[in-house]
Design a protein around this motif. Structure first.
Motif, PDB file in Angstrom:
ATOM      1  N   ILE A   1    -118.026-107.501  22.095  1.00 21.68           N
ATOM      2  CA  ILE A   1    -118.371-108.954  21.682  1.00 21.68           C
ATOM      3  C   ILE A   1    -119.795-108.612  20.777  1.00 21.68           C
ATOM      4  CG2 ILE A   1    -119.641-110.924  22.430  1.00 21.68           C
ATOM      5  CD1 ILE A   1    -118.185-111.188  24.936  1.00 21.68           C
ATOM      6  N   MET A   2    -120.769-107.873  20.926  1.00 18.00           N
ATOM      7  CA  MET A   2    -121.794-107.759  20.207  1.00 18.00           C
ATOM      8  C   MET A   2    -121.546-106.916  19.062  1.00 18.00           C
ATOM      9  SD  MET A   2    -123.695-109.864  21.671  1.00 18.00           S
ATOM     10  CE  MET A   2    -125.184-109.735  20.616  1.00 18.00           C
ATOM     11  N   MET A   3    -120.875-105.928  19.108  1.00 14.97           N
ATOM     12  CA  MET A   3    -120.643-104.980  17.768  1.00 14.97           C
ATOM     13  C   MET A   3    -119.316-105.023  17.250  1.00 14.97           C
ATOM     14  SD  MET A   3    -123.048-101.681  19.180  1.00 14.97           S
ATOM     15  CE  MET A   3    -122.312-101.538  20.620  1.00 14.97           C
ATOM     16  N   GLY A   4    -118.104-105.654  17.782  1.00 18.16           N
ATOM     17  CA  GLY A   4    -117.015-105.568  17.438  1.00 18.16           C
ATOM     18  C   GLY A   4    -116.638-106.392  16.356  1.00 18.16           C
ATOM     19  N   ASP A   5    -115.754-105.587  15.482  1.00 18.49           N
ATOM     20  CA  ASP A   5    -115.289-106.448  14.366  1.00 18.49           C
ATOM     21  C   ASP A   5    -113.681-106.335  14.383  1.00 18.49           C
ATOM     22  OD1 ASP A   5    -114.673-103.954  13.493  1.00 18.49           O
ATOM     23  OD2 ASP A   5    -116.527-104.159  12.251  1.00 18.49           O
ATOM     24  N   ASP A   6    -112.973-106.354  13.256  1.00 19.27           N
ATOM     25  CA  ASP A   6    -111.283-106.454  13.172  1.00 19.27           C
ATOM     26  C   ASP A   6    -110.878-104.910  13.745  1.00 19.27           C
ATOM     27  OD1 ASP A   6    -112.730-105.555  10.881  1.00 19.27           O
ATOM     28  OD2 ASP A   6    -110.752-105.593   9.707  1.00 19.27           O
ATOM     29  N   ARG A   7    -111.762-104.033  13.602  1.00 18.87           N
ATOM     30  CA  ARG A   7    -111.350-102.752  14.174  1.00 18.87           C
ATOM     31  C   ARG A   7    -111.192-102.758  15.607  1.00 18.87           C
ATOM     32  NH1 ARG A   7    -116.250 -99.140  11.898  1.00 18.87           N
ATOM     33  NH2 ARG A   7    -117.415-101.336  12.316  1.00 18.87           N
ATOM     34  N   ALA A   8    -111.824-103.551  16.423  1.00 19.36           N
ATOM     35  CA  ALA A   8    -111.462-103.732  17.569  1.00 19.36           C
ATOM     36  C   ALA A   8    -110.074-104.554  18.207  1.00 19.36           C
ATOM     37  CB  ALA A   8    -112.630-104.587  18.472  1.00 19.36           C
ATOM     38  N   VAL A   9    -109.689-105.253  17.155  1.00 21.66           N
ATOM     39  CA  VAL A   9    -108.232-105.930  17.274  1.00 21.66           C
ATOM     40  C   VAL A   9    -107.110-104.863  17.415  1.00 21.66           C
ATOM     41  CG1 VAL A   9    -106.857-107.824  16.446  1.00 21.66           C
ATOM     42  CG2 VAL A   9    -109.321-107.917  16.636  1.00 21.66           C
ATOM     43  N   ARG A  10    -106.565-104.521  18.548  1.00 20.88           N
ATOM     44  CA  ARG A  10    -105.442-103.451  18.397  1.00 20.88           C
ATOM     45  C   ARG A  10    -104.357-104.356  18.102  1.00 20.88           C
ATOM     46  NH1 ARG A  10    -104.381 -99.438  23.647  1.00 20.88           N
ATOM     47  NH2 ARG A  10    -102.322 -98.552  22.727  1.00 20.88           N
ATOM     48  N   ASP A  11    -103.997-105.445  18.639  1.00 12.19           N
ATOM     49  CA  ASP A  11    -102.759-106.078  18.258  1.00 12.19           C
ATOM     50  C   ASP A  11    -103.001-107.722  18.356  1.00 12.19           C
ATOM     51  OD1 ASP A  11    -100.611-104.566  17.321  1.00 12.19           O
ATOM     52  OD2 ASP A  11    -100.029-104.079  19.279  1.00 12.19           O
ATOM     53  N   THR A  12    -102.404-108.404  17.643  1.00 11.97           N
ATOM     54  CA  THR A  12    -102.365-109.954  17.754  1.00 11.97           C
ATOM     55  C   THR A  12    -100.866-110.278  17.790  1.00 11.97           C
ATOM     56  OG1 THR A  12    -104.335-109.849  16.206  1.00 11.97           O
ATOM     57  CG2 THR A  12    -103.275-112.129  16.455  1.00 11.97           C
ATOM     58  N   TRP A  13    -100.638-111.417  18.671  1.00 17.24           N
ATOM     59  CA  TRP A  13     -99.314-111.939  18.756  1.00 17.24           C
ATOM     60  C   TRP A  13     -99.482-113.281  18.580  1.00 17.24           C
ATOM     61  CZ3 TRP A  13     -95.109-109.245  21.141  1.00 17.24           C
ATOM     62  CH2 TRP A  13     -95.306-107.908  21.507  1.00 17.24           C
ATOM     63  N   VAL A  14     -98.364-113.862  17.723  1.00 17.94           N
ATOM     64  CA  VAL A  14     -98.339-115.265  17.499  1.00 17.94           C
ATOM     65  C   VAL A  14     -96.981-115.865  17.919  1.00 17.94           C
ATOM     66  CG1 VAL A  14     -98.269-117.066  15.741  1.00 17.94           C
ATOM     67  CG2 VAL A  14     -99.795-115.092  15.623  1.00 17.94           C
ATOM     68  N   ALA A  15     -96.833-116.733  18.903  1.00 13.09           N
ATOM     69  CA  ALA A  15     -95.658-117.512  19.258  1.00 13.09           C
ATOM     70  C   ALA A  15     -94.628-116.271  19.702  1.00 13.09           C
ATOM     71  CB  ALA A  15     -95.078-118.262  18.425  1.00 13.09           C
TER      72      ALA A  15
END
Length: 456
Positions: free
Chosen positions: A409-423
């Motif tokens: 939360i404090m230091m993360g950015d888009d590199r922390a996003v391993r995957d995103t799912w939509v519908a």
């Protein structure tokens, strides 16, 4: 559509984490989320779900964290190209940067380009629903909803209405504000995953006639949302006093014209008078906290603890481009920092709740988005809790799930996003060229460092 089982740590909420996060949170260090037909079928222990559903395709995320996709409850997609512009407070900032940029969206092709860029950036940061102001141009609204529709995203938007104190190219009239908003509402609201919001920018840029016209439209169509700004900066409040000398306070400039209600979204709400807080509470309206914007343009410190204690609906938002980041992780971090300055340290569970369930509730979409539970849309984000060396070395010392989550939360950015799912569809980032959509892919499991973590 085939069933798909996502395995990993899962984090969900059963109640309001601002009131009792320990009673609201559900964490499973070896959980699973079963998805089919764009929705969550069920959640539970991963091994049991795998045994019960042997026909499901499996994506094993190891010890990565699966939670509801982030919900950004207030932003301006038209301002994406001018994010992080230097050195102004609100009124000068609008005149110097915002209004010239918004005028460019009169070009429908340019509006489509900006909408595409904004939504791809949101998805890359794990944000699956965005509530945005568009511009004065009806084509900007069409571009916004069309871009979301192409990605299967649930979004909120509306034509921004202004008939004074703005450049000529960004002014409409009371009549055209009503007519354009009604036509756009009829065209988009309820189409697929689109939700319309009647959108006066803020009372300084709307005459009483225009505010009354939009209030009349909301009375005719009370099922839609209404979004605006409220009490962001002290000079702005002084400006409102001069424009509306008969008003009891800033909120009264909306209330007097039928623009106060349960489906109202009031961005910023930093410098509220006691009467304003009471009325917002009485009508069950939502206020939206925009912490990176509030610090970036020097607006003030939102009273999260006080407003939450009063039971107000509270959303969390990037406020791009006044906000300085597309990341809801960075937004959570800024909310934590502002809370510290106000004397209240928000728990990681509360920050994640605000970025998912809280924002969804502010949009009157609770249980449908921002929720990791049966029946909700399968809009999900998978977080790598060791995405950078700095985060990894801190997370390696974690004694429980919150010690592991908080550094992200404090230091993360888009590199922390391993995957995103939509519908129920997995979206994959491809460098700077945007998002490509696919259906399934199996990932190799990572070592499970979470087995010894106690449950909250």
């Amino acid at each position: 559509m085939e069933k798909h089982l996502l395995l990993g740590q899962t984090l969900a909420f059963d109640g309001n984490a601002m009131h009792d996060w320990q009673g609201a949170v559900r964490h499973d260090s070896a959980g699973g989320v079963l998805v089919q037909d764009g929705r969550i079928v069920t959640t539970g222990p991963g091994a049991a779900l795998r045994s019960d559903h042997p026909d499901a395709a499996v994506t094993d995320y190891g010890d990565s964290l699966i939670t509801a996709g982030f919900v950004d409850a207030h932003m301006h997609y038209s301002q994406t190209p001018m994010i992080a512009s230097w050195g102004k407070q609100l009124i000068d900032w609008l005149n110097t940067y915002t209004f010239p940029q918004e005028m460019r969206l009169a070009d429908a092709d340019y509006a489509r380009q900006v909408a595409d860029t904004t939504l791809d950036l949101a998805l890359a940061h794990g944000t699956t629903t965005v509530c945005s102001f568009c511009t004065i141009h009806p084509g900007s609204v069409d571009a916004w909803f069309a871009a979301a529709e192409a990605r299967g995203m649930a979004v909120v938007g509306g034509k921004t209405c202004m008939d004074r104190n703005a450049p000529e190219g960004l002014r409409d009239t009371a009549r055209t504000a009503y007519d354009d908003s009604k036509a756009l509402l009829d065209r988009w609201h309820g189409r697929g995953r689109a939700t319309y919001a009647i959108t006066p920018r803020f009372s300084p840029t709307s005459t009483p006639d225009q505010l009354a016209a939009l209030g009349a439209l909301w009375a005719e169509r009370p099922e839609v949302l209404m979004q605006t700004h409220l009490s962001e900066q002290l000079p702005e409040i002084d400006w409102v006093r001069g424009l509306f000398p008969q008003a009891r306070d800033y909120l009264d400039t909306y209330e007097a014209f039928g623009l106060l209600g349960a489906r109202g979204l009031y961005g910023h709400a930093i410098h509220l008078e006691p009467r304003e807080t009471e009325r917002l509470q009485e009508v069950a309206a939502a206020v939206v906290h925009c912490p990176t914007s509030n610090t970036f343009i020097g607006s003030g410190l939102f009273d999260m603890a006080g407003l939450a204690a009063r039971g107000l609906r509270i959303g969390l938002a990037t406020d791009t481009g006044g906000g300085s980041s597309f990341s809801m992780l960075r937004t959570m971090a800024a909310a934590y920092e502002i809370g510290q300055l106000r004397g209240t340290a928000l728990h990681p569970a509360q920050l994640l709740w605000l970025a998912t369930e809280g924002s969804a509730r502010s949009l009157h979409m609770g249980g449908r988005i921002g929720h990791l539970g049966a029946g909700a849309a399968a809009d999900l984000v998978v977080l790598d809790l060791a995405s950078t060396p700095a985060i990894a070395q801190r997370a390696a010392q974690a004694g429980d799930i919150w010690d592991a989550v908080f550094p992200t939360i404090m230091m993360g950015d888009d590199r922390a996003v391993r995957d995103t799912w939509v519908a129920g569809r997995r979206v994959l980032r491809q460098g700077t060229q945007g998002i490509s959509r696919t259906t399934t892919q199996t990932s190799a499991p990572r070592p499970d460092r979470s087995a010894a973590w106690p449950k909250p």
